[in-house]
Design an enzyme around this catalytic site. Structure first.
Site, short mmCIF file in Angstrom:
data_model
loop_
_atom_site.label_atom_id
_atom_site.label_comp_id
_atom_site.label_asym_id
_atom_site.label_seq_id
_atom_site.Cartn_x
_atom_site.Cartn_y
_atom_site.Cartn_z
N ASP A 199 0.83 -1.20 0.00
CA ASP A 199 0.00 0.00 0.00
C ASP A 199 0.87 1.27 0.00
OD1 ASP A 199 -2.82 0.89 0.38
OD2 ASP A 199 -1.96 1.87 2.13
N GLU A 254 1.80 -0.36 -4.80
CA GLU A 254 0.75 0.57 -5.21
C GLU A 254 1.42 1.93 -5.35
OE1 GLU A 254 -1.76 2.37 -2.54
OE2 GLU A 254 -3.40 2.67 -3.93
N HIS A 328 -10.50 -1.42 -5.51
CA HIS A 328 -11.45 -1.04 -4.44
C HIS A 328 -11.49 0.47 -4.18
CE1 HIS A 328 -7.53 -1.14 -2.67
NE2 HIS A 328 -8.01 -0.45 -1.66
N ASP A 329 -10.63 1.22 -4.90
CA ASP A 329 -10.58 2.68 -4.69
C ASP A 329 -11.20 3.48 -5.82
OD1 ASP A 329 -7.23 2.49 -3.33
OD2 ASP A 329 -9.15 2.61 -2.27
O1 TEU Z 1 -4.84 4.07 -1.60
C1 TEU Z 1 -3.86 5.08 -1.74
C2 TEU Z 1 -4.17 5.93 -2.86
O2 TEU Z 1 -3.53 5.95 -3.88
C3 TEU Z 1 -5.35 6.78 -2.68
O3 TEU Z 1 -5.04 8.07 -3.17
C4 TEU Z 1 -6.46 6.21 -3.47
O4 TEU Z 1 -6.11 6.34 -4.84
C5 TEU Z 1 -7.64 7.01 -3.10
O5 TEU Z 1 -8.15 6.37 -1.98
C6 TEU Z 1 -8.59 7.08 -4.22
O6 TEU Z 1 -9.61 7.93 -3.80
C7 TEU Z 1 -4.41 3.09 -0.66
C8 TEU Z 1 -5.53 2.08 -0.52
O7 TEU Z 1 -5.74 1.44 -1.77
C9 TEU Z 1 -6.75 2.82 -0.07
O8 TEU Z 1 -7.88 1.95 0.00
C10 TEU Z 1 -6.47 3.38 1.32
O9 TEU Z 1 -7.58 4.18 1.70
C11 TEU Z 1 -5.21 4.27 1.30
O10 TEU Z 1 -4.13 3.69 0.59
C12 TEU Z 1 -4.71 4.44 2.73
O11 TEU Z 1 -4.22 3.20 3.19
#
Ligand code: TEU
Ligand code: CA
Length: 553
Positions: A199, A254, A328-329
């Site tokens: 992450d 990521e 999931h984002d």
């Molecule tokens: O997401 C990090 C990230 O890149 C965020 O900017 C993401 O693109 C954003 O939530 C989109 O609106 C990671 C995880 O994938 C995310 O689910 C977590 O909320 C975040 O880190 C914090 O751990």
């Protein structure tokens, strides 16, 4: 091009909370996943990436970890995890855990000690600073709205949190933190997991001057202030040398903020850092200056195609990336990049073809295989995502319109892609016998696994066919990528080729019909796959959202 199992595999991402609930508490769990391993194996995916399942208060649905060596109560027990791992391995599948080590939960034991007093041995596990001019130490902003600093009354200092205030950032400058994280990684690798999705890994090295910065464009600030910090490669190379290199495993970084220019510093084959990264070149394209809840910018297909072309050039034969269109984002791929109304089925199949014919490791997000779509709940109370609620609060405090926010939320909100998997047309789509933690998308009556398995030309069977086709045609994995017709505003066409073969792939990403471009070599090519039945008279015409794969025989 170096051959690796993780280059030849396809990842399927499970967001456990929304996948399958086995005990009727309305929350997906590990036993629910175990029940569906056969379904996943039949689909033909190889690696399961589990979003975090560690102990967590779920402020950010598990991306706020309180104990890295225990399973979240709602998801089950360590025995369940062990059973899932064994079940997958027995079927020749692999398991990727989601490692969140840029930050922990504020309920992690380390943070509870760290905040107890200024001279606690754990103080420097996190970043603490006195305020400035009666406010936070600098103007850094959280990804989830507001300041990236929270004042802790007890010691009168602020701590850094790039995400929610319940996700304090770990201080990787502290060798003890690195040691703790390396031990956690070892613990899971010794249990036999096959790797980690890491992450926000480019954020772990902070610019320690903590100077005020320009946040007028948030995604630029991610690149220049938060990501690619001075010691990020040193930290990753230490992790690789001291731990990862001792196992046959894979890592997926990521990578918010990782640009094409620096990507191979993370994934170049001799770098000894990460196996591959998710880049966000296409994912942030429609975000306004202040991020996704600012405005939704218009994105053209030529912009979209440019990202794929330029990233393939930048990574070349040296590095490796993931190929994905949602997770999931981000909103559901068929709603964001396809057509989730009249052409939902052909466009979902087209998107399957797209991710499975690009160079990189494809990642399929749960439910894409049945063409699940975005959702549009009427009430803000129906939403669960902390990101949504934080920005909604800010938006209303600025006196902006509720209806305007809901419009953007329906397009960009993360709960779009977190509604429970639609297994069948019984109540709550067969996801739970209880009340789901997040409402099921009302379209589950006609979009569900049961009906997909009953229809031979369903999106599910197209994914199954394409997953097999990709395995049988390794040029689609390793071959060079050469786009043609780059300026066409509706067609996305490219060759994939190497010493084993040549393929021509063409996607009509519009509601219009198009003549196939006059190509000299078309007559030497055999049409292997289309998402439509192609009658002889239609040979030279692409239907709306038609996608074809030709092969030189
Ligand atoms: O997401 C990090 C990230 O890149 C965020 O900017 C993401 O693109 C954003 O939530 C989109 O609106 C990671 C995880 O994938 C995310 O689910 C977590 O909320 C975040 O880190 C914090 O751990
Ligand atoms: Ca459950």
């Amino acid at each position: 091009m170096e051959k690796k199992w993780w280059k030849e595999s396809v990842i399927y991402q499970i967001y456990p909370r929304s996948f399958n609930d086995s005990n009727g508490d309305g929350i997906g769990d590990l036993r629910g996943i175990i029940e569906k391993v056969d379904y996943l194996h039949d689909l033909g995916v190889d690696i399961i990436w589990l979003s975090p399942v560690f102990s967590s208060p779920n402020d950010d649905n598990g991306y706020d970890i309180a104990d890295y060596r225990n399973i979240m109560t709602e998801f089950g027990t360590m025995n369940d995890l062990d059973e899932l791992l064994k079940t997958l391995h027995d079927k020749g599948m692999k398991l990727l855990m989601d490692l969140v080590v840029n930050h922990t939960s504020d309920e992690h034991d380390w943070f509870e000690k760290s905040r107890a007093s200024k001279d606690n041995p754990y103080r420097d596990y996190y970043f603490w600073k006195p305020g400035k001019d009666g406010g936070p130490p600098n103007n850094w902003k959280s990804f989830f709205g507001g300041s990236a600093w929270e004042l802790d009354e007890k010691t009168g200092e602020y701590y850094l949190h790039l995400f929610t205030k319940k996700q304090p950032d770990l201080n990787w400058e502290n060798p003890k933190v690195k040691e703790e994280v390396f031990d956690v990684v070892k613990f899971w690798l010794d249990k036999g997991v096959d790797g980690f999705r890491m992450d926000v890994i480019p954020l772990i090295s902070k610019r320690l001057e903590f100077a005020d910065a320009d946040f007028s464009n948030f995604n630029k600030a991610i690149e220049e202030v938060y990501s690619n910090g001075p010691r990020v490669h040193e930290f990753l190379q230490d992790l690789y040398t001291q731990v990862l290199s001792k196992y046959d495993m894979m890592t997926v970084g990521e990578g918010p903020g990782i640009t094409k220019e620096v990507a191979n510093l993370y994934v170049g084959k001799d770098r000894g850092e990460l196996s591959m990264i998710f880049h966000f070149g296409h994912m942030f394209m429609d975000h306004g200056d202040e991020g996704k809840f600012d405005t939704v910018k218009e994105v053209t297909l030529t912009d979209f195609k440019k990202v794929f072309r330029e990233w393939d050039e930048a990574i070349g034969e040296d590095g490796w990336i993931n190929i994905f269109l949602d997770n999931h984002d981000f909103p559901r791929a068929v709603s964001r990049w396809g057509n989730d109304k009249k052409y939902r089925i052909p466009s979902a199949k087209l998107l399957a073809n797209l991710i499975l014919t690009m160079r990189g490791t494809p990642c399929i997000y749960q439910g894409s295989e049945i063409g699940m779509t975005n959702v549009a709940f009427d009430n803000i109370e129906d939403y669960r995502d902390v990101e949504t609620h934080n920005f909604y609060k800010e938006w209303i405090e600025k006196g902006k319109s509720h209806d305007e926010f809901m419009k953007i939320l329906h397009i960009q909100g993360r709960d779009n892609v977190r509604t429970p998997i639609q297994w069948d047309d019984t109540e709550h789509a067969g996801f739970t016998t209880g009340t789901p933690w997040l409402k099921v998308n009302p379209n589950y009556n006609n979009i569900n696994v049961k009906s997909a398995l009953e229809k031979k030309n369903s999106i599910y069977y197209h994914y199954q066919k394409m997953l097999l086709y990709r395995k049988e045609h390794p040029t689609l994995i390793f071959g060079a990528f050469q786009e043609v017709g780059q300026d066409h505003q509706d067609l996305f066409s490219y060759y994939r080729y190497d010493e084993n073969g040549l393929y021509f792939i063409i996607h009509n990403m519009s509601e219009k019909a198009y003549e196939i471009p006059k190509m000299s070599d078309l007559k030497e090519l055999q049409l292997d796959i289309s998402n439509y039945k192609v009658k002889p008279e239609d040979k030279l015409t692409l239907k709306p959202w038609e996608s074809r794969i030709y092969r030189r025989v």
